[in-house]
Motif scaffolding. Structure first.
Motif: not given
Length: 153
Positions: A143-144, A76-77, A71, A73-74, A138
């Motif tokens: 939400h990111i 992004e981290r 996803d 979020e992964s 992005w």
């Protein structure tokens, strides 16, 4: 659905040049961190002596990174909370400014492995049309937020 990403960069100097040695010396480290991240699925690995990426993009000075993540979020981290960020922040030392999009994301079926041709199509689409569900950056993911903080730093 998983998230695929393509990131290309045009080197200022050949990979053997000492002016890019810091980048080259950190490639394995950054890739190893990515592969250990929660949410990492797959990454493109060009075989030695098989310049598939250069052929697909028509530029031997182009570095290609393509991966699939569970996803956004992964991804992004990894991009903004690991050693990758420190390397990214120094990109202007090693890479030329590109006139077209150099980064794109898109959704893929969980079993799908994207091809370089598919990735090139996504980048070209982003250049022509801006963010759409077919290819996006992005800003298409409200939400990111970590990328915004990195740009302002």
């Amino acid at each position: 659905m998983h998230l695929a990403e393509i990131n290309v960069a045009r080197l200022k100097y050949p990979l053997e040049d000492p002016r890019v040695s810091e980048f080259v010396d950190n490639l394995d480290r950054v890739n190893a961190v990515a592969e250990r991240m929660d949410g990492f699925v797959w990454r493109f690995e060009e075989a030695a002596g098989d310049p598939a990426a250069a052929l697909a993009f028509g530029d031997p000075m182009l570095i290609v990174n393509m991966s699939v993540w569970r996803d956004a979020e992964s991804l992004e981290r990894f991009v903004w909370n690991t050693v990758h960020k420190r390397i990214y922040e120094k990109k202007q030392e090693w890479f030329s400014l590109m006139q077209s999009h150099h980064f794109a994301m898109w959704r893929v079926e969980e079993s799908h492995v994207p091809t370089l041709e598919e990735a090139r199509e996504r980048l070209d689409h982003l250049d022509r049309n801006g963010d759409t569900d077919f290819a996006f950056g992005w800003t298409h993911l409200p939400h990111i937020k970590l990328w915004q903080q990195a740009r302002c730093a």
